[in-house]
Design a protein around this motif. Sequence first.
Motif, PDB file in Angstrom:
ATOM      1  N   VAL A  97       0.826  -1.236   0.098  1.00 54.00           N
ATOM      2  CA  VAL A  97       0.058   0.012   0.095  1.00 54.00           C
ATOM      3  C   VAL A  97       0.769   1.079   0.003  1.00 54.00           C
ATOM      4  CG1 VAL A  97      -1.851   1.068   1.097  1.00 54.00           C
ATOM      5  CG2 VAL A  97      -1.749  -1.183   1.351  1.00 54.00           C
ATOM      6  N   THR A  98       0.786   1.933  -1.017  1.00 55.60           N
ATOM      7  CA  THR A  98       1.630   3.170  -1.061  1.00 55.60           C
ATOM      8  C   THR A  98       0.681   4.351  -0.594  1.00 55.60           C
ATOM      9  OG1 THR A  98       1.070   3.532  -3.293  1.00 55.60           O
ATOM     10  CG2 THR A  98       2.789   2.340  -3.058  1.00 55.60           C
ATOM     11  N   PRO A  99       1.253   5.542   0.063  1.00 51.71           N
ATOM     12  CA  PRO A  99       0.477   6.719   0.500  1.00 51.71           C
ATOM     13  C   PRO A  99       0.210   7.447  -0.738  1.00 51.71           C
ATOM     14  CG  PRO A  99       2.880   7.073   0.821  1.00 51.71           C
ATOM     15  CD  PRO A  99       2.627   5.563   0.509  1.00 51.71           C
ATOM     16  N   PRO A 100      -0.769   8.475  -0.593  1.00 45.23           N
ATOM     17  CA  PRO A 100      -1.019   9.514  -1.524  1.00 45.23           C
ATOM     18  C   PRO A 100       0.232  10.239  -1.815  1.00 45.23           C
ATOM     19  CG  PRO A 100      -2.573   9.617   0.138  1.00 45.23           C
ATOM     20  CD  PRO A 100      -1.697   8.835   0.584  1.00 45.23           C
ATOM     21  N   ASP A 101       0.283  10.689  -3.162  1.00 49.03           N
ATOM     22  CA  ASP A 101       1.340  11.478  -3.502  1.00 49.03           C
ATOM     23  C   ASP A 101       1.462  13.013  -2.787  1.00 49.03           C
ATOM     24  OD1 ASP A 101       3.289  12.256  -5.538  1.00 49.03           O
ATOM     25  OD2 ASP A 101       2.115  13.533  -6.431  1.00 49.03           O
ATOM     26  N   GLY A 102       2.831  13.009  -2.315  1.00 48.02           N
ATOM     27  CA  GLY A 102       3.263  14.016  -1.515  1.00 48.02           C
ATOM     28  C   GLY A 102       2.874  13.756   0.162  1.00 48.02           C
ATOM     29  N   VAL A 103       2.413  12.510   0.424  1.00 50.67           N
ATOM     30  CA  VAL A 103       2.280  12.313   1.745  1.00 50.67           C
ATOM     31  C   VAL A 103       3.344  11.066   2.249  1.00 50.67           C
ATOM     32  CG1 VAL A 103       0.478  11.495   3.303  1.00 50.67           C
ATOM     33  CG2 VAL A 103      -0.194  13.093   1.464  1.00 50.67           C
ATOM     34  N   ALA A 104       3.538  11.311   3.690  1.00 51.51           N
ATOM     35  CA  ALA A 104       4.477  10.346   4.240  1.00 51.51           C
ATOM     36  C   ALA A 104       3.551   9.881   5.567  1.00 51.51           C
ATOM     37  CB  ALA A 104       5.875  10.697   4.709  1.00 51.51           C
ATOM     38  N   TRP A 105       3.368   8.667   5.514  1.00 52.70           N
ATOM     39  CA  TRP A 105       2.599   8.164   6.806  1.00 52.70           C
ATOM     40  C   TRP A 105       3.253   7.161   7.492  1.00 52.70           C
ATOM     41  CZ3 TRP A 105      -2.157   6.091   3.725  1.00 52.70           C
ATOM     42  CH2 TRP A 105      -1.687   4.831   2.864  1.00 52.70           C
ATOM     43  N   LYS A 106       3.002   6.932   8.866  1.00 55.72           N
ATOM     44  CA  LYS A 106       3.332   5.833   9.663  1.00 55.72           C
ATOM     45  C   LYS A 106       2.296   5.168  10.551  1.00 55.72           C
ATOM     46  CE  LYS A 106       7.150   6.039  11.730  1.00 55.72           C
ATOM     47  NZ  LYS A 106       8.258   6.312  12.779  1.00 55.72           N
ATOM     48  N   ALA A 107       2.431   4.132  10.913  1.00 56.80           N
ATOM     49  CA  ALA A 107       1.383   3.812  11.978  1.00 56.80           C
ATOM     50  C   ALA A 107       2.059   3.119  13.269  1.00 56.80           C
ATOM     51  CB  ALA A 107       0.599   2.282  11.154  1.00 56.80           C
ATOM     52  N   GLY A 108       1.130   3.206  14.169  1.00 57.75           N
ATOM     53  CA  GLY A 108       1.772   2.845  15.751  1.00 57.75           C
ATOM     54  C   GLY A 108       0.768   2.556  16.567  1.00 57.75           C
ATOM     55  N   GLY A 109       0.883   1.647  17.508  1.00 62.95           N
ATOM     56  CA  GLY A 109      -0.029   1.012  18.197  1.00 62.95           C
ATOM     57  C   GLY A 109       0.459   0.886  19.619  1.00 62.95           C
ATOM     58  N   ILE A 110      -0.438   1.092  20.890  1.00 61.83           N
ATOM     59  CA  ILE A 110      -0.252   0.868  22.071  1.00 61.83           C
ATOM     60  C   ILE A 110      -1.255  -0.340  22.752  1.00 61.83           C
ATOM     61  CG2 ILE A 110      -0.155   2.149  24.335  1.00 61.83           C
ATOM     62  CD1 ILE A 110      -0.031   4.735  22.916  1.00 61.83           C
ATOM     63  N   LYS A 111      -0.572  -1.135  23.131  1.00 61.72           N
ATOM     64  CA  LYS A 111      -1.451  -2.113  23.951  1.00 61.72           C
ATOM     65  C   LYS A 111      -1.356  -1.907  25.581  1.00 61.72           C
ATOM     66  CE  LYS A 111      -1.156  -7.236  24.205  1.00 61.72           C
ATOM     67  NZ  LYS A 111      -0.537  -8.479  23.976  1.00 61.72           N
ATOM     68  N   ARG A 112      -2.794  -2.019  25.787  1.00 61.98           N
ATOM     69  CA  ARG A 112      -3.281  -1.880  27.319  1.00 61.98           C
ATOM     70  C   ARG A 112      -4.195  -2.615  27.536  1.00 61.98           C
ATOM     71  NH1 ARG A 112      -2.753   4.907  27.613  1.00 61.98           N
ATOM     72  NH2 ARG A 112      -0.591   4.750  27.690  1.00 61.98           N
ATOM     73  N   LYS A 113      -4.029  -3.578  28.361  1.00 63.29           N
ATOM     74  CA  LYS A 113      -4.681  -4.677  28.947  1.00 63.29           C
ATOM     75  C   LYS A 113      -5.562  -5.333  27.675  1.00 63.29           C
ATOM     76  CE  LYS A 113      -5.145  -2.460  33.461  1.00 63.29           C
ATOM     77  NZ  LYS A 113      -5.868  -1.694  34.331  1.00 63.29           N
ATOM     78  N   ASP A 114      -6.921  -4.810  27.783  1.00 65.75           N
ATOM     79  CA  ASP A 114      -7.768  -5.813  26.822  1.00 65.75           C
ATOM     80  C   ASP A 114      -7.883  -5.007  25.393  1.00 65.75           C
ATOM     81  OD1 ASP A 114      -9.362  -4.018  27.964  1.00 65.75           O
ATOM     82  OD2 ASP A 114     -11.064  -5.560  27.959  1.00 65.75           O
ATOM     83  N   LYS A 115      -6.984  -3.591  25.299  1.00 60.58           N
ATOM     84  CA  LYS A 115      -7.381  -2.558  24.281  1.00 60.58           C
ATOM     85  C   LYS A 115      -6.094  -2.447  23.433  1.00 60.58           C
ATOM     86  CE  LYS A 115     -11.413  -0.130  26.144  1.00 60.58           C
ATOM     87  NZ  LYS A 115     -12.117   1.046  26.564  1.00 60.58           N
ATOM     88  N   ILE A 116      -6.354  -1.978  22.516  1.00 62.87           N
ATOM     89  CA  ILE A 116      -5.260  -1.553  21.477  1.00 62.87           C
ATOM     90  C   ILE A 116      -5.525  -0.192  20.970  1.00 62.87           C
ATOM     91  CG2 ILE A 116      -3.965  -1.849  19.333  1.00 62.87           C
ATOM     92  CD1 ILE A 116      -4.195  -4.777  19.589  1.00 62.87           C
TER      93      ILE A 116
END
Length: 138
Positions: free
Chosen positions: A80-99
């Motif tokens: 999957v490539t980002p739209p032209d001119g956009v840089a993106w990242k993904a992150g996550g935090i795990k806490r007990k039974d939630k993300i």
Amino acid sequence: MILLCMLMLVMLFSFGLLYFIRAGQQANARYVCETRLRLAAESMVELVALRIEQDPQIPSCWPEDIVMDIKLATVNLAEVTPPDGVAWKAGGIKRKDKIYLLGYARNSRNAKPWEECRLVKGEMQKVGEQYVWLGWAP
């Protein structure tokens, strides 16, 4: 003399109108950029959430209460490539039974990326062995 005063008055009015139009165009361009970045960040979060719903074992190796940089290859999003001119990242935090999934998008054409960026946060909860999308978190 009266014609000269009228000409000056029309010129002042036209310069004011020109300034008003230019300010509106700049505000519109900023709005378009901000909306584009927000939608790109939301897309990233939704794509990661979809992969986690399909494979609930992805977050099993994440430590608790630490922001993880989600590599796109680990969630099968490397193609999957980002739209032209956009840089993106993904992150996550795990806490007990939630993300909490984080999506970050910035304008890669800007020399000052902190001026044009958006961060969004989505929430998922573990129900049994599956993760369920709860929606956007503040």
